[in-house]
Design a protein around this motif. Sequence first.
Motif, short mmCIF file in Angstrom:
data_model
loop_
_atom_site.label_atom_id
_atom_site.label_comp_id
_atom_site.label_asym_id
_atom_site.label_seq_id
_atom_site.Cartn_x
_atom_site.Cartn_y
_atom_site.Cartn_z
N GLU A 7 8.94 2.98 5.61
CA GLU A 7 8.77 2.14 4.53
C GLU A 7 7.05 2.11 4.00
O GLU A 7 6.26 1.69 5.06
N PRO A 8 6.84 2.62 3.13
CA PRO A 8 5.49 2.92 2.64
C PRO A 8 4.93 1.62 2.07
O PRO A 8 5.56 0.94 1.20
N THR A 9 3.58 1.21 2.40
CA THR A 9 2.68 0.35 1.70
C THR A 9 1.39 1.13 1.45
O THR A 9 1.05 1.32 2.52
N VAL A 10 0.83 0.69 0.17
CA VAL A 10 -0.39 1.24 -0.10
C VAL A 10 -1.52 -0.06 -0.28
O VAL A 10 -1.04 -1.02 -1.12
N LEU A 17 2.95 4.04 6.59
CA LEU A 17 4.16 4.39 6.60
C LEU A 17 4.76 3.61 7.78
O LEU A 17 4.67 4.03 8.92
N HIS A 18 5.55 2.58 7.47
CA HIS A 18 5.87 1.82 8.43
C HIS A 18 7.33 2.60 9.18
O HIS A 18 8.23 2.81 8.31
N SER A 19 7.50 2.44 10.52
CA SER A 19 8.74 3.42 10.99
C SER A 19 8.84 2.62 12.51
O SER A 19 8.14 3.28 13.31
N THR A 64 -7.14 -4.42 5.24
CA THR A 64 -6.18 -4.42 4.59
C THR A 64 -4.78 -5.10 5.00
O THR A 64 -3.92 -5.14 4.60
N GLY A 65 -5.29 -5.86 6.21
CA GLY A 65 -4.13 -6.33 6.76
C GLY A 65 -3.09 -5.61 7.60
O GLY A 65 -1.91 -6.38 7.67
N PHE A 66 -3.25 -4.63 8.01
CA PHE A 66 -2.19 -3.69 8.63
C PHE A 66 -2.50 -3.94 10.13
O PHE A 66 -3.82 -3.58 10.55
N ASP A 67 -1.59 -4.13 10.85
CA ASP A 67 -2.02 -4.34 12.43
C ASP A 67 -0.89 -3.65 13.40
O ASP A 67 -1.40 -3.42 14.42
N ALA A 68 -0.10 -2.61 12.73
CA ALA A 68 0.65 -1.82 13.63
C ALA A 68 -0.18 -0.82 14.03
O ALA A 68 -0.90 -0.13 13.29
N ASP A 69 0.22 -0.40 15.31
CA ASP A 69 -0.57 0.91 15.94
C ASP A 69 0.35 2.26 15.41
O ASP A 69 1.35 1.93 14.91
N GLY A 70 -0.55 3.13 15.44
CA GLY A 70 0.13 4.42 14.93
C GLY A 70 -1.21 5.53 14.47
O GLY A 70 -2.37 5.02 14.44
N PRO A 71 -0.84 6.63 14.63
CA PRO A 71 -1.70 7.85 14.25
C PRO A 71 -2.29 7.68 12.75
O PRO A 71 -1.49 7.18 11.95
N ALA A 82 -0.38 10.47 -3.87
CA ALA A 82 0.61 10.72 -2.55
C ALA A 82 1.99 10.96 -3.21
O ALA A 82 2.33 10.40 -4.45
N ARG A 83 2.57 11.72 -2.76
CA ARG A 83 4.02 12.08 -3.18
C ARG A 83 4.97 12.32 -2.09
O ARG A 83 4.73 12.80 -0.93
N ARG A 84 6.09 11.81 -2.41
CA ARG A 84 7.25 11.52 -1.31
C ARG A 84 8.36 12.50 -1.60
O ARG A 84 8.88 12.45 -2.58
N ALA A 85 8.85 13.22 -0.50
CA ALA A 85 10.42 14.10 -0.78
C ALA A 85 11.19 13.34 0.37
O ALA A 85 10.72 13.49 1.47
N VAL A 86 12.56 13.32 0.16
CA VAL A 86 13.60 13.19 1.03
C VAL A 86 14.76 13.96 0.82
O VAL A 86 15.22 14.07 -0.15
N LEU A 87 15.30 14.64 2.02
CA LEU A 87 16.36 15.36 1.96
C LEU A 87 17.15 15.26 3.38
O LEU A 87 16.50 15.31 4.46
N ASP A 88 18.33 14.83 3.31
CA ASP A 88 19.10 14.66 4.57
C ASP A 88 18.40 13.78 5.59
O ASP A 88 17.96 12.88 5.30
#
Length: 237
Positions: A7-10, A17-19, A64-71, A82-88
């Motif tokens: 779930e992307p937010t800029v 990329l929230h997951s 920017t108000g992001f508080d989730a941990d992650g790399p 930025a560009r996004r591609a999705v397949l299967d």
Amino acid sequence: MTDSLFEPTVRSNVLQLHSPSTDWLSTGFDGGRQRADAAYNITVPEGWTETDLAGYVDRRKADTGFDADGPALLTGVDQQHARRAVLDPVEVVVTAGVSNPTTLLPASRHETDPSEVDKRLRPGTINIIAGTTRALPPGALANLVAVVTEAKTATLLRLSGFSGTTSDAVIVGSDPSGEPAQFSGSSTTVGRAARACVRDALTAALDSRYEVAAIPESVADAEYGCATTVGSTVSEL
């Protein structure tokens, strides 16, 4: 059927990329494995000289108000490219800049290596964040880094003649609650989709970033190029 993982937010040139509860493996400055709810790609300003990278990332996330941990990965490229591609079962997000390209020349070429002249960080960078809705074991997750990198290199060589940049980085993610997949090689569902997504997202990201400016035609033409020209000693075991 195509699945979505991120779930992307800029906000202010910080891409989240929230997951939730994803297993991540990163080659970035804070690299390694971790389970976290997001991954980040953060644009740094021109002339950026920060050395406390973890502190810098924490400040940018807080601002920017992001508080989730992650790399997190860092880049000099604006997130509008930025560009996004999705397949299967795979999703890939790419930012791409090649102001600091690198290539591997034959050992017989004895040219001056530009990296010996200037070793300062030049964050042009190709950053790739790839995720799958499949649950991968540790070995398959690590192998996905290799699959993604190979696809990046093949695509770059076709489009630019470079094998990468001096600061490329990859994050891969896997959903531990998803359908198990034991392998991630290029002939598997995950690997095949990852290769296609990297090719397509990287091509689109370069098209966006260099819509006006031209991609350098050689390392010598680039602003901050680097060619590996040294040779090693090879022997039988």
